[in-house]
Design a protein around this motif. Structure first.
Motif, PDB file in Angstrom:
ATOM      1  N   PHE A  43       0.828  -1.200   0.000  1.00 62.08           N
ATOM      2  CA  PHE A  43       0.000   0.000   0.000  1.00 62.08           C
ATOM      3  C   PHE A  43       0.869   1.260   0.000  1.00 62.08           C
ATOM      4  O   PHE A  43       1.878   1.338   0.668  1.00 62.08           O
ATOM      5  CB  PHE A  43      -0.931   0.025   1.208  1.00 62.08           C
ATOM      6  N   PHE A  44       0.445   2.240  -0.779  1.00 63.21           N
ATOM      7  CA  PHE A  44       1.110   3.534  -0.823  1.00 63.21           C
ATOM      8  C   PHE A  44       0.064   4.586  -1.147  1.00 63.21           C
ATOM      9  O   PHE A  44      -0.994   4.291  -1.689  1.00 63.21           O
ATOM     10  CB  PHE A  44       2.222   3.565  -1.880  1.00 63.21           C
ATOM     11  N   MET A  45       0.351   5.799  -0.798  1.00 63.77           N
ATOM     12  CA  MET A  45      -0.495   6.928  -1.182  1.00 63.77           C
ATOM     13  C   MET A  45       0.389   7.939  -1.882  1.00 63.77           C
ATOM     14  O   MET A  45       1.463   8.270  -1.386  1.00 63.77           O
ATOM     15  CB  MET A  45      -1.168   7.560   0.035  1.00 63.77           C
ATOM     16  N   ILE A 105      -6.731  -3.844  -6.016  1.00 65.51           N
ATOM     17  CA  ILE A 105      -6.050  -2.793  -5.265  1.00 65.51           C
ATOM     18  C   ILE A 105      -6.875  -1.513  -5.153  1.00 65.51           C
ATOM     19  O   ILE A 105      -6.815  -0.818  -4.144  1.00 65.51           O
ATOM     20  CB  ILE A 105      -4.654  -2.519  -5.853  1.00 65.51           C
ATOM     21  N   SER A 106      -7.663  -1.189  -6.172  1.00 63.43           N
ATOM     22  CA  SER A 106      -8.446   0.050  -6.087  1.00 63.43           C
ATOM     23  C   SER A 106      -9.470  -0.026  -4.956  1.00 63.43           C
ATOM     24  O   SER A 106      -9.696   0.953  -4.242  1.00 63.43           O
ATOM     25  CB  SER A 106      -9.126   0.366  -7.422  1.00 63.43           C
ATOM     26  N   THR A 107     -10.077  -1.193  -4.759  1.00 59.67           N
ATOM     27  CA  THR A 107     -11.011  -1.379  -3.649  1.00 59.67           C
ATOM     28  C   THR A 107     -10.282  -1.245  -2.321  1.00 59.67           C
ATOM     29  O   THR A 107     -10.759  -0.591  -1.391  1.00 59.67           O
ATOM     30  CB  THR A 107     -11.683  -2.758  -3.741  1.00 59.67           C
ATOM     31  N   PHE A 108      -9.100  -1.841  -2.260  1.00 56.28           N
ATOM     32  CA  PHE A 108      -8.304  -1.758  -1.040  1.00 56.28           C
ATOM     33  C   PHE A 108      -7.918  -0.307  -0.743  1.00 56.28           C
ATOM     34  O   PHE A 108      -8.033   0.148   0.391  1.00 56.28           O
ATOM     35  CB  PHE A 108      -7.050  -2.628  -1.176  1.00 56.28           C
ATOM     36  N   LYS A 109      -7.476   0.421  -1.760  1.00 50.68           N
ATOM     37  CA  LYS A 109      -7.094   1.826  -1.556  1.00 50.68           C
ATOM     38  C   LYS A 109      -8.285   2.646  -1.071  1.00 50.68           C
ATOM     39  O   LYS A 109      -8.152   3.482  -0.184  1.00 50.68           O
ATOM     40  CB  LYS A 109      -6.546   2.431  -2.854  1.00 50.68           C
ATOM     41  N   THR A 110      -9.434   2.420  -1.650  1.00 45.73           N
ATOM     42  CA  THR A 110     -10.634   3.140  -1.232  1.00 45.73           C
ATOM     43  C   THR A 110     -10.946   2.838   0.228  1.00 45.73           C
ATOM     44  O   THR A 110     -11.243   3.742   1.014  1.00 45.73           O
ATOM     45  CB  THR A 110     -11.833   2.755  -2.126  1.00 45.73           C
ATOM     46  N   ILE A 112      -8.870   1.884   2.578  1.00 46.63           N
ATOM     47  CA  ILE A 112      -7.856   2.505   3.440  1.00 46.63           C
ATOM     48  C   ILE A 112      -8.074   4.015   3.540  1.00 46.63           C
ATOM     49  O   ILE A 112      -8.004   4.587   4.627  1.00 46.63           O
ATOM     50  CB  ILE A 112      -6.426   2.211   2.917  1.00 46.63           C
ATOM     51  N   ARG A 113      -8.340   4.670   2.410  1.00 43.97           N
ATOM     52  CA  ARG A 113      -8.583   6.117   2.425  1.00 43.97           C
ATOM     53  C   ARG A 113      -9.722   6.481   3.369  1.00 43.97           C
ATOM     54  O   ARG A 113      -9.653   7.435   4.121  1.00 43.97           O
ATOM     55  CB  ARG A 113      -8.869   6.632   1.018  1.00 43.97           C
ATOM     56  N   LYS A 114     -10.786   5.693   3.318  1.00 42.80           N
ATOM     57  CA  LYS A 114     -11.933   5.944   4.188  1.00 42.80           C
ATOM     58  C   LYS A 114     -11.555   5.790   5.661  1.00 42.80           C
ATOM     59  O   LYS A 114     -11.995   6.544   6.498  1.00 42.80           O
ATOM     60  CB  LYS A 114     -13.091   5.023   3.828  1.00 42.80           C
ATOM     61  N   SER A 115     -10.720   4.795   5.945  1.00 45.21           N
ATOM     62  CA  SER A 115     -10.345   4.586   7.342  1.00 45.21           C
ATOM     63  C   SER A 115      -9.351   5.628   7.826  1.00 45.21           C
ATOM     64  O   SER A 115      -9.318   5.957   9.004  1.00 45.21           O
ATOM     65  CB  SER A 115      -9.761   3.182   7.540  1.00 45.21           C
ATOM     66  N   VAL A 116      -8.528   6.184   6.916  1.00 46.63           N
ATOM     67  CA  VAL A 116      -7.547   7.209   7.290  1.00 46.63           C
ATOM     68  C   VAL A 116      -8.227   8.565   7.460  1.00 46.63           C
ATOM     69  O   VAL A 116      -7.901   9.322   8.371  1.00 46.63           O
ATOM     70  CB  VAL A 116      -6.429   7.311   6.226  1.00 46.63           C
ATOM     71  N   LEU A 117      -9.163   8.868   6.591  1.00 44.49           N
ATOM     72  CA  LEU A 117      -9.842  10.154   6.644  1.00 44.49           C
ATOM     73  C   LEU A 117     -10.913  10.081   7.679  1.00 44.49           C
ATOM     74  O   LEU A 117     -11.237  10.738   8.489  1.00 44.49           O
ATOM     75  CB  LEU A 117     -10.451  10.485   5.280  1.00 44.49           C
TER      76      LEU A 117
END
Length: 117
Positions: A43-45, A105-110, A112-117
Motif C-alpha cells: 500500500f502507498f499513497m 487494489i483500487s477497492t483496497f485503496k478506497t 484505506i482512504r476511508k479509514s484514514v480520513l
C-alpha cells in the motif's frame, strides 16, 4: 539475432521482476502475488503528482516524437519486451487476483482512504 535482442534476453534472465510505471498499481499487485505478501505490504499513497500528465495531451510534434523514438530505439525495444512479458504474466493471473481480492487494489485503496480520513 541482434546484439540488442541478445542483451534484452540477458536482462530478462537477470531480473525476476520488472515494475512498469505505466502499470504501477498492477505491477505492485503482481509483485505482491510473487512474494506472497498482503495488500498492506504494498500500500502507498501518492504525495506529489501531476494529475494531467498524459501522453495523449502531449504537445510534441510527430516529427519530434519520431526523433525521440529513433534515438531511443533500444529503450523502446526494452520497454516493449518487458511490457509484453508483463501482459503475459498479468493476463494469466489477473482475473484470479481480482476475484480473490474482491475488487483488487483500487477497492483496497478506497477502503484505506476511508479509514484514514
Amino acid at each position: 539475432v541482434s546484439t540488442q535482442s541478445t542483451g534484452i534476453a540477458d536482462l530478462a534472465q537477470e531480473f525476476d521482476f520488472v515494475l512498469l510505471t505505466d502499470y504501477f498499481d498492477e505491477s505492485l499487485v503482481l509483485l505482491k502475488e510473487q512474494m506472497g505478501w498482503e495488500f498492506q505490504d504494498i500500500f502507498f499513497m501518492k504525495r506529489y503528482y501531476t494529475v494531467d500528465r498524459s501522453r495523449k495531451d502531449s504537445k510534441l510534434s510527430q516529427k519530434t516524437v519520431d526523433l525521440i523514438l529513433k534515438y531511443n530505439v533500444v529503450d523502446v525495444q526494452l520497454y516493449e519486451f518487458f511490457l509484453k512479458s508483463f501482459k503475459m504474466k498479468s493476463s494469466s493471473i489477473w482475473r484470479r487476483i481480482i476475484e480473490k481480492e474482491n475488487g483488487g487494489i483500487s477497492t483496497f485503496k478506497t477502503r484505506i482512504r476511508k479509514s484514514v480520513l
